[in-house]
Design a protein around this motif. Sequence first.
Motif, PDB file in Angstrom:
ATOM      1  N   ARG A  31       0.815  -1.219   0.000  1.00 60.62           N
ATOM      2  CA  ARG A  31       0.000   0.000   0.000  1.00 60.62           C
ATOM      3  C   ARG A  31       0.851   1.272   0.000  1.00 60.62           C
ATOM      4  O   ARG A  31       0.358   2.344  -0.292  1.00 60.62           O
ATOM      5  CB  ARG A  31      -0.943   0.005   1.211  1.00 60.62           C
ATOM      6  N   PRO A  55       2.601   3.674  -3.848  1.00 55.58           N
ATOM      7  CA  PRO A  55       2.355   4.963  -4.512  1.00 55.58           C
ATOM      8  C   PRO A  55       3.236   6.094  -3.995  1.00 55.58           C
ATOM      9  O   PRO A  55       3.671   6.947  -4.774  1.00 55.58           O
ATOM     10  CB  PRO A  55       0.868   5.232  -4.216  1.00 55.58           C
ATOM     11  N   TYR A  91      -1.313   3.345   6.981  1.00 53.94           N
ATOM     12  CA  TYR A  91      -2.269   3.577   5.902  1.00 53.94           C
ATOM     13  C   TYR A  91      -3.628   3.865   6.526  1.00 53.94           C
ATOM     14  O   TYR A  91      -4.021   3.208   7.495  1.00 53.94           O
ATOM     15  CB  TYR A  91      -2.347   2.324   5.024  1.00 53.94           C
ATOM     16  N   CYS A 121      -3.160   8.846  -1.566  1.00 56.00           N
ATOM     17  CA  CYS A 121      -3.063   7.768  -2.554  1.00 56.00           C
ATOM     18  C   CYS A 121      -4.254   7.771  -3.501  1.00 56.00           C
ATOM     19  O   CYS A 121      -4.117   7.511  -4.697  1.00 56.00           O
ATOM     20  CB  CYS A 121      -3.000   6.411  -1.857  1.00 56.00           C
ATOM     21  N   GLU A 133      -4.789  13.069  -5.369  1.00 51.46           N
ATOM     22  CA  GLU A 133      -3.731  12.056  -5.412  1.00 51.46           C
ATOM     23  C   GLU A 133      -2.359  12.658  -5.705  1.00 51.46           C
ATOM     24  O   GLU A 133      -2.237  13.626  -6.438  1.00 51.46           O
ATOM     25  CB  GLU A 133      -4.021  11.012  -6.502  1.00 51.46           C
ATOM     26  N   ASN A 134      -1.347  12.000  -5.127  1.00 49.56           N
ATOM     27  CA  ASN A 134       0.050  12.371  -5.350  1.00 49.56           C
ATOM     28  C   ASN A 134       0.366  13.775  -4.844  1.00 49.56           C
ATOM     29  O   ASN A 134       1.213  14.472  -5.431  1.00 49.56           O
ATOM     30  CB  ASN A 134       0.442  12.232  -6.829  1.00 49.56           C
TER      31      ASN A 134
END
Length: 203
Positions: free
Chosen positions: A14, A17, A42, A65, A88-89
């Motif tokens: 997990r 990413p 996470y 993520c 995301e990111n």
Amino acid sequence: MDTEPHTERQDATRFVPLFTYLRLFKNIPSADVDVIQQELSYRSLAEGDYLLKEGSIATNLFFICDGVVRIVTQNEQGRELTHYFLKENQLVTILDSFNRGVPARESIRAACPTQVIVLPKRSLLLLYDRFPYLKELIDKLTQQTLLYKIQIRNAYLGEDAMTRYQQFLIRQPEIALRVSLQSIASYLGITQQSLSRIRRNSF
């Protein structure tokens, strides 16, 4: 302290990413990854869940993520105001609170179902001593996110409500498709009823 719903540690895949993203900017040896990921957790959030509540001290940095979070405050009437969306990111925390250990003036909430990787400050400080390049990289990326937020927000200044909404669809379409109308209205500084009317008349 940050609230911690649905925190999980067991599945190292997990964390992929985060390292995939970091390696876009810096080659991180696999041996370092093995050490760093031991300090991560996470977290899964439902829409509306808090990553951090206003008045708490930010003790975690988060990597998104999947999903969207929003930075919010409440006005004097108790109405929630959305200042920024992040997706995301991107790394997110309330930076002043995180750096100085003071109560946060904003909250961080999930704007839709969201999964994040948690980087605790206490662990990061230890990792920075062991891997000095990591601090330089994280600092660079958090500053990059801060500039992104400001640039996006400034793009809407001085525009009427219709234009703000049209610019929002152009600049942040992936967010517009995933978050509630209430969150969008809050972000654009209008009522949900006004937004519904604009949507009917837009384009």
